[in-house]
Design a protein around this motif. Structure first.
Motif, PDB file in Angstrom:
ATOM      1  N   PHE A   1       0.942  -1.261  -0.262  1.00  0.00           N
ATOM      2  CA  PHE A   1       0.046   0.059   0.128  1.00  0.00           C
ATOM      3  C   PHE A   1       0.922   1.367  -0.076  1.00  0.00           C
ATOM      4  O   PHE A   1       0.445   2.355  -0.898  1.00  0.00           O
ATOM      5  CB  PHE A   1      -0.996   0.046   1.092  1.00  0.00           C
ATOM      6  N   LYS A   2       1.775   1.407   0.853  1.00  0.00           N
ATOM      7  CA  LYS A   2       2.765   2.468   0.878  1.00  0.00           C
ATOM      8  C   LYS A   2       3.249   2.787  -0.421  1.00  0.00           C
ATOM      9  O   LYS A   2       3.278   3.933  -0.795  1.00  0.00           O
ATOM     10  CB  LYS A   2       3.698   2.223   2.107  1.00  0.00           C
ATOM     11  N   ARG A   3       3.731   1.879  -1.064  1.00  0.00           N
ATOM     12  CA  ARG A   3       4.536   1.960  -2.347  1.00  0.00           C
ATOM     13  C   ARG A   3       3.588   2.570  -3.430  1.00  0.00           C
ATOM     14  O   ARG A   3       3.784   3.698  -4.110  1.00  0.00           O
ATOM     15  CB  ARG A   3       4.959   0.632  -2.873  1.00  0.00           C
ATOM     16  N   ASP A   4       2.455   1.970  -3.370  1.00  0.00           N
ATOM     17  CA  ASP A   4       1.220   2.337  -4.131  1.00  0.00           C
ATOM     18  C   ASP A   4       0.921   3.717  -4.252  1.00  0.00           C
ATOM     19  O   ASP A   4       0.534   4.643  -4.942  1.00  0.00           O
ATOM     20  CB  ASP A   4       0.169   1.318  -4.485  1.00  0.00           C
ATOM     21  N   TRP A   5       0.678   4.089  -2.767  1.00  0.00           N
ATOM     22  CA  TRP A   5       0.220   5.292  -2.492  1.00  0.00           C
ATOM     23  C   TRP A   5       1.118   6.499  -2.847  1.00  0.00           C
ATOM     24  O   TRP A   5       0.810   7.448  -3.378  1.00  0.00           O
ATOM     25  CB  TRP A   5      -0.340   5.323  -0.870  1.00  0.00           C
ATOM     26  N   GLY A   6       2.383   6.344  -2.571  1.00  0.00           N
ATOM     27  CA  GLY A   6       3.378   7.305  -2.880  1.00  0.00           C
ATOM     28  C   GLY A   6       3.485   7.535  -4.341  1.00  0.00           C
ATOM     29  O   GLY A   6       3.529   8.638  -5.035  1.00  0.00           O
ATOM     30  N   HIS A   7       3.338   6.314  -5.106  1.00  0.00           N
ATOM     31  CA  HIS A   7       3.531   6.322  -6.653  1.00  0.00           C
ATOM     32  C   HIS A   7       2.328   7.214  -7.212  1.00  0.00           C
ATOM     33  O   HIS A   7       2.156   7.959  -8.068  1.00  0.00           O
ATOM     34  CB  HIS A   7       3.406   4.894  -7.122  1.00  0.00           C
ATOM     35  N   TRP A   8       0.949   6.887  -6.568  1.00  0.00           N
ATOM     36  CA  TRP A   8      -0.336   7.353  -7.170  1.00  0.00           C
ATOM     37  C   TRP A   8       0.067   9.032  -6.963  1.00  0.00           C
ATOM     38  O   TRP A   8      -0.587   9.732  -7.797  1.00  0.00           O
ATOM     39  CB  TRP A   8      -1.448   6.922  -6.436  1.00  0.00           C
ATOM     40  N   ASN A   9       0.352   9.611  -5.384  1.00  0.00           N
ATOM     41  CA  ASN A   9       0.437  10.707  -5.484  1.00  0.00           C
ATOM     42  C   ASN A   9       1.520  11.579  -6.302  1.00  0.00           C
ATOM     43  O   ASN A   9       1.284  12.601  -6.477  1.00  0.00           O
ATOM     44  CB  ASN A   9       0.891  10.941  -3.907  1.00  0.00           C
ATOM     45  N   ASP A  10       2.409  10.871  -6.606  1.00  0.00           N
ATOM     46  CA  ASP A  10       3.554  11.296  -7.595  1.00  0.00           C
ATOM     47  C   ASP A  10       2.917  11.661  -8.936  1.00  0.00           C
ATOM     48  O   ASP A  10       2.954  12.698  -9.653  1.00  0.00           O
ATOM     49  CB  ASP A  10       4.743  10.536  -7.727  1.00  0.00           C
ATOM     50  N   LEU A  11       1.992  10.671  -9.180  1.00  0.00           N
ATOM     51  CA  LEU A  11       1.331  10.759 -10.684  1.00  0.00           C
ATOM     52  C   LEU A  11       0.219  11.957 -10.618  1.00  0.00           C
ATOM     53  O   LEU A  11       0.071  12.890 -11.625  1.00  0.00           O
ATOM     54  CB  LEU A  11       0.477   9.392 -11.067  1.00  0.00           C
ATOM     55  N   ALA A  12      -0.422  12.002  -9.541  1.00  0.00           N
ATOM     56  CA  ALA A  12      -1.492  12.868  -9.187  1.00  0.00           C
ATOM     57  C   ALA A  12      -0.952  14.268  -9.285  1.00  0.00           C
ATOM     58  O   ALA A  12      -1.418  15.412  -9.993  1.00  0.00           O
ATOM     59  CB  ALA A  12      -2.182  12.773  -8.335  1.00  0.00           C
ATOM     60  N   HIS A  13       0.229  14.425  -8.721  1.00  0.00           N
ATOM     61  CA  HIS A  13       1.140  15.555  -8.697  1.00  0.00           C
ATOM     62  C   HIS A  13       1.598  16.249  -9.853  1.00  0.00           C
ATOM     63  O   HIS A  13       1.136  17.404 -10.287  1.00  0.00           O
ATOM     64  CB  HIS A  13       1.984  15.662  -7.624  1.00  0.00           C
ATOM     65  N   ALA A  14       1.935  15.354 -10.626  1.00  0.00           N
ATOM     66  CA  ALA A  14       2.667  15.547 -12.086  1.00  0.00           C
ATOM     67  C   ALA A  14       1.646  15.888 -12.892  1.00  0.00           C
ATOM     68  O   ALA A  14       1.438  17.000 -13.872  1.00  0.00           O
ATOM     69  CB  ALA A  14       3.235  14.143 -12.780  1.00  0.00           C
TER      70      ALA A  14
END
Ligand code: HEM
Length: 508
Positions: A258-271
């Motif tokens: 979860f922590k890996r996916d959550w960090g990755h998703w936030n980076d995509l949403a930020h980009a």
């Protein structure tokens, strides 16, 4: 050879017998209860009697299951057995339960300088999931994080979300009605399951800007994994202990995924938010852009930001759904209140006045929310925190650092201030001349917290709940479908199905 076989068997028998006795008589719990009481003695200043204390149950104490999942029953049970101030255990941490307004005031009048319990006394899994989020940190760390994350939640900011939130609620109710109705004149609402996604996506749009279909799909795909980690954290057990990270437990693996996916998703949403800003596609910067900028300039830690975003979107939204479900169940169970609300909406709500109406803190709609949250606070016990100085609470002298929790059910429902109709759903009690005088209820009504440190999302969550309630009741008449005598509040349940029938004159 024979001798060694006999010895091995004797040792095995002793170990088996010991384990059996330990389990059968819950010896670990008994030993720890005695030790913890000796280690943390608390006595009544007059009588010298020890503070009433629940037994420690190994390894969670009362833990989150008893405090949160069965909190409403335990508020009554523990109060009856242990009195108006007593101690429970969360893991090996004692927590003093306060139930009277004067005791709440003695503890919470300086809540902004309180220390939150480490990971809410919930152990390793919670520490990894939410231990650094805004709601669970203290001191300078809390001030920095609050400053960096609060702008999109201030009252003024909330006014700018009205249109988007109304649109979300319209779309959601229309799609539910289309999906669930055979006749287009009636359908059944299952509040928890049917409504969860609405505030989730509405809040995600506020934080990240309107999500693309791809980001939305990816976000929804993370939800089951997050739910499973949270469930494991609430259950407690071995994942309370930091050593559990060295074992191949499924819950630990789920946490890492979860922590890996959550960090990755936030980076995509930020980009994506940056892209929209740079191409001029978005009128305003999404709040996530400013939050990432605070991480980049070193004023906020990335882990703290990711956990705070989790706190906003997952942890707190789940409790919000409980609150929304209860408000709808009460409206369905009390047709008189529902009719009055519909009249108010028809009289006061127009496209021009919707912002003022939905953000008002003094109309009937607001009183409906206050009353629903009074009777069914989203959790029965608040999160654990300690005051920085010693306190005299009732007859007990409690040293600085003692942890406190508030029994919200006792205060909101059973305190004499609310009597004699304390268990009746009566929003009128909040009108002028009713109980609403701030000084009466300041420490006798728990909703968004006590004292200066309160819920960050309070304006936005009220807006989201109100927009959905308005959209539902003005188009549909709500009724509880139940075999039971539902007008009795004690048999109401927020998971009841609600029959929605199109209001006469509103056919489309
Ligand atoms: C009906 C729904 C909600 C209720 C009743 C509620 C209630 C609370 C309470 C009692 C606290 C603890 C205050 C304290 O003692 O420190 C809190 C903190 C917080 N809430 Fe809410 N909350 C709700 C929904 C939300 C939502 C949707 C968000 C999303 C933004 C949110 C964000 C937060 C945050 C970030 C904190 C930590 C604030 C701080 O410590 O500075 N809450 N909330």
């Amino acid at each position: 050879m024979l001798l060694s076989i006999i010895l091995v068997n004797i040792v095995a028998a002793i170990v088996a017998a010991t384990l059996f006795l330990v389990r059968r008589y819950d010896l670990l719990s008994r030993v720890f209860t005695t030790l913890l009481k000796l280690w943390y003695p608390i006595y009544d200043a007059d009588t010298g009697l020890p503070m009433p204390t629940l037994p420690f149950i190994f390894p969670n104490g009362q833990g989150n299951v008893a405090k949160f999942l069965h909190g409403h029953e335990n508020s009554i049970k523990w109060g009856n057995e242990y009195g108006h101030i007593y101690r429970i255990w969360s893991g090996f941490h004692g927590e003093i339960v306060v139930t009277r307004p004067e005791d709440v005031e003695a503890v919470f009048r300086d809540s902004h300088i309180h220390l939150k319990a480490n990971a809410n006394d919930s152990g390793y899994l919670m520490h990894q999931l939410l231990g650094s989020c805004l709601g669970l940190v203290s001191g300078a760390e809390w001030k920095n994080l609050r400053r960096a994350t609060e702008p999109p939640f201030l009252r003024n900011a909330a006014t700018s979300y009205v249109g988007a939130v109304e649109e979300h609620s319209k779309e959601h109710i229309a799609s539910l009605a289309a999906l669930k109705s055979d006749t287009s004149t009636s359908w059944k609402l299952e509040p928890h399951g049917d409504l969860r996604i609405y505030p989730f996506l509405a809040l995600a749009d506020i934080l990240y800007g309107r999500l693309t279909p791809d980001l939305k799909e990816r976000l929804l795909a993370i939800v089951p994994g997050r739910d499973s980690v949270f469930r494991a954290m609430v259950q407690g057990g071995w994942t309370r202990f930091p050593i559990s990270r060295f074992f191949p437990f499924k819950d630990i693996r789920d946490l890492r995924t979860f922590k890996r996916d959550w960090g990755h998703w936030n980076d995509l949403a930020h980009a994506e938010a940056i892209r929209k800003r740079d191409t001029g596609e978005a009128k305003d910067d999404a709040p996530v852009i400013h939050m990432y900028a605070r991480v980049a300039d070193g004023s906020m830690d990335r882990e703290a930001l990711l956990q705070t975003l989790d706190e906003m979107l997952f942890a707190n939204l789940d409790v919000s759904i409980g609150g929304l479900a209860w408000a709808l169940v009460f409206l369905a169970a009390y047709p008189r209140v529902q009719d009055r609300l519909v009249q108010e909406i028809r009289a006061d709500l127009t496209p021009e006045t919707s912002g003022t109406y939905l953000l008002s803190q003094s109309n009937y709609l607001h009183h409906v929310l206050l009353e629903s949250a009074r009777l069914r606070p989203v959790v029965a016990f608040s999160v654990s925190q300690s005051a920085p100085t010693a306190r005299r609470v009732s007859n007990f002298l409690l040293p600085a650092g003692t942890k406190f929790i508030v029994d919200a059910d006792q205060l909101n429902v059973r305190d004499p201030l609310w009597g004699p109709d304390n268990t009746t759903f009566r929003p009128e009690r909040w009108a002028d001349g009713g109980v609403k005088r701030a000084k009466d209820i300041r420490y006798c009504y728990w909703r968004f917290g006590f004292g200066p440190r309160v819920c960050l999302g309070k304006y936005v969550v009220d807006l989201m709940m109100k927009a959905l309630i308005v959209e539902l009741v003005r188009g549909w008449e709500l009724r509880i479908e139940s075999e039971k005598e539902w007008a009795n509040m004690e048999v109401l349940d927020s998971s009841m199905k609600i029959a929605c029938t199109r209001r006469v004159g509103d056919e489309k």
